[in-house]
Scaffold this motif. Structure first.
Motif, PDB file in Angstrom:
ATOM      1  N   GLY A 317     -53.505  41.817  -5.044  1.00  0.00           N
ATOM      2  CA  GLY A 317     -52.726  43.067  -5.128  1.00  0.00           C
ATOM      3  C   GLY A 317     -52.273  43.336  -3.615  1.00  0.00           C
ATOM      4  O   GLY A 317     -51.145  43.961  -3.566  1.00  0.00           O
ATOM      5  N   ILE A 318     -53.112  42.931  -2.727  1.00  0.00           N
ATOM      6  CA  ILE A 318     -52.640  43.301  -1.446  1.00  0.00           C
ATOM      7  C   ILE A 318     -51.461  42.466  -1.021  1.00  0.00           C
ATOM      8  O   ILE A 318     -50.466  42.999  -0.517  1.00  0.00           O
ATOM      9  CB  ILE A 318     -54.005  43.160  -0.560  1.00  0.00           C
ATOM     10  CG1 ILE A 318     -54.944  44.008  -0.548  1.00  0.00           C
ATOM     11  CG2 ILE A 318     -53.403  43.141   0.962  1.00  0.00           C
ATOM     12  CD1 ILE A 318     -56.165  43.729   0.308  1.00  0.00           C
ATOM     13  N   ALA A 319     -51.630  41.383  -1.483  1.00  0.00           N
ATOM     14  CA  ALA A 319     -50.525  40.236  -1.234  1.00  0.00           C
ATOM     15  C   ALA A 319     -49.250  40.479  -1.858  1.00  0.00           C
ATOM     16  O   ALA A 319     -48.157  40.596  -1.442  1.00  0.00           O
ATOM     17  CB  ALA A 319     -51.105  38.722  -1.628  1.00  0.00           C
ATOM     18  N   ALA A 320     -49.457  41.222  -3.142  1.00  0.00           N
ATOM     19  CA  ALA A 320     -48.276  41.437  -3.822  1.00  0.00           C
ATOM     20  C   ALA A 320     -47.686  42.714  -3.388  1.00  0.00           C
ATOM     21  O   ALA A 320     -46.326  43.145  -3.403  1.00  0.00           O
ATOM     22  CB  ALA A 320     -48.777  41.920  -5.464  1.00  0.00           C
ATOM     23  N   ALA A 321     -48.394  43.787  -2.501  1.00  0.00           N
ATOM     24  CA  ALA A 321     -47.778  44.798  -1.668  1.00  0.00           C
ATOM     25  C   ALA A 321     -46.702  44.173  -0.715  1.00  0.00           C
ATOM     26  O   ALA A 321     -45.661  44.746  -0.647  1.00  0.00           O
ATOM     27  CB  ALA A 321     -48.874  45.554  -1.031  1.00  0.00           C
ATOM     28  N   PHE A 322     -47.109  43.304  -0.099  1.00  0.00           N
ATOM     29  CA  PHE A 322     -46.087  42.548   1.073  1.00  0.00           C
ATOM     30  C   PHE A 322     -45.081  41.857   0.270  1.00  0.00           C
ATOM     31  O   PHE A 322     -43.790  41.981   0.624  1.00  0.00           O
ATOM     32  CB  PHE A 322     -47.104  41.608   1.715  1.00  0.00           C
ATOM     33  CG  PHE A 322     -48.007  42.262   2.943  1.00  0.00           C
ATOM     34  CD1 PHE A 322     -47.230  42.569   4.081  1.00  0.00           C
ATOM     35  CD2 PHE A 322     -49.107  42.744   2.520  1.00  0.00           C
ATOM     36  CE1 PHE A 322     -48.194  43.241   4.826  1.00  0.00           C
ATOM     37  CE2 PHE A 322     -49.753  43.223   3.442  1.00  0.00           C
ATOM     38  CZ  PHE A 322     -49.308  43.648   4.692  1.00  0.00           C
TER      39      PHE A 322
END
Length: 403
Positions: A317-322
């Protein structure tokens, strides 16, 4: 050139996001809430016509397939009518088709109406993204995209919960609720006057699409969007629910818990990710985001328990934010003042991944193993990270110098 430089100098120090971004964020929230409302009931409603599971899947695929088929024409439509008109028209098409779908008398009617909804969805997605990217100066594109994505994320979390409550009333109630929220969003889109487009887009060069295609920033953004669509819809959404039940031997409710945790983490991370994209640069955000996404999705099938599975999904999810902010900002940088066709192709890359990904992931899981299916998605993301290393580093200072 002097005009461009003087206009660029007025845009270098952003005092905050312009009004258009907040309005687009509100529209995104309404659209996502409505779409999420249908998630719990659409398969059940389709099954009520006595069809098999393949036919149920076809109802879902028809929406995505028509999005993909319509997207190539949206750029030219935007050139003729303008972003605002195309956006509002697309929303009203989805609203009308969804409302009528709620009173479908046969499976064939439902299938056709969902396909019509996909046409409107493509019109909305391409025009809204184009309007967003051309309504802000390059130095705040990451933050603007992050706010827009946050609207979708919040709506996506609220929608299924509302849909579950409405389904207790009737299976058709969510369709009418969806049509109502879209009618509100479409009305807001019609009254939106793109004040910033005339200032910001006029200060940016209009880049021919052939030139955009040769731009490494655009190439990296499209490859990343393809990998993200493939992995998010093809691997994560398709296989994680099965993995939770068949491998970890947990009830299906844990899938909802895991996805909810990941969505909350992504929503929290999207703001800082947007600032990172603007201040540090698009390239490091895309390299780091795709690498983290690839490694975290690769770890999912090896999670020994549901808790570590949730941790892996939260990292994703953190990666998807970027990956939800940096590629879109890169498309805006590459496409210049008018990016309808460029945005359409960029959007199509995600749609292709979302359509092909579930089929390939399911085939690999059946023929080989779950890790093999997840490994292909991870390989695509890591390949996107490698491609992103070839793009120039674009932050606020670099964009200002380019202007």
């Amino acid at each position: 050139m002097r005009t461009l430089r003087s206009a660029g100098s007025r845009l270098r120090v952003p005092s905050g996001l312009p009004r258009e971004v907040y309005v687009l964020g509100l529209i995104a929230f309404c659209v996502a809430v409505g779409f999420g409302v249908l998630v719990p009931v659409l398969p059940v409603f389709a099954r009520s016509f006595g069809v098999d599971n393949f036919a149920v899947g076809a109802v879902v695929s028809a929406f995505a397939a028509m999005r993909l088929a319509t997207s190539p024409f949206c750029g030219r439509l935007i050139d003729v009518l303008g972003e605002r008109i195309v956006m509002a028209s697309g929303i009203f098409v989805v609203a009308l088709s969804s409302g009528v779908a709620g009173v479908s008398r046969s499976y064939a009617q439902l299938l056709v109406l969902r396909g019509v909804g996909g046409v409107g969805s493509a019109m909305f997605t391409v025009s809204a993204t184009t309007l967003l990217l051309t309504s802000v100066e390059p130095g705040i594109r990451g933050r603007a995209t992050g706010f827009y994505q946050a609207g979708f994320l919040l709506g996506g979390m609220a929608g299924p919960a509302i849909g579950g409550l409405l389904s207790a009333v009737s299976l058709t109630a969510p369709f009418f609720f969806y049509a109502g929220t879209l009618a509100v969003a479409g009305t807001v889109g019609l009254v939106l006057r793109a004040r910033s487009v005339g200032v910001v887009a006029a200060a940016l060069p209009v880049v021919p699409f052939r030139q955009v295609l040769r731009d490494r920033r655009y190439q990296a953004a499209c490859i990343t969007n393809l990998a993200q669509g493939w992995t998010s819809f093809g691997v994560r959404s398709t296989l994680v629910p099965v993995l939770v039940v068949e491998v970890l031997h947990r009830p299906t409710s844990w899938t909802g818990i895991a996805f909810a945790c990941a969505a909350v983490v992504q929503t929290i991370a999207v703001g800082p990710a947007g600032r990172f994209v603007d201040i540090v640069g698009r390239r490091p955000a895309m390299v780091a985001g795709a690498t983290l996404a690839g490694l975290s999705i690769l770890a999912v099938p090896f999670a020994p328990n549901v808790w570590l599975l949730i941790v892996a999904l939260c990292l994703y999810g953190i990666a998807a934010a970027f990956l939800g902010t940096a590629p879109a900002a890169s498309v805006g940088d590459a496409a210049g003042g008018r990016g309808g066709t460029a945005v359409a192709v960029f959007s199509m890359c995600s749609d292709v991944g979302a359509i092909v990904g579930p089929l390939v992931a399911g085939l690999l899981a059946d023929s080989f193993s779950y890790p093999a299916a997840f490994a292909v998605g991870a390989a695509l993301l890591l390949g996107a990270a490698a491609t992103s290393t070839r793009m120039p580093r674009v932050g606020v200072r670099e964009v200002e110098r380019a202007a």
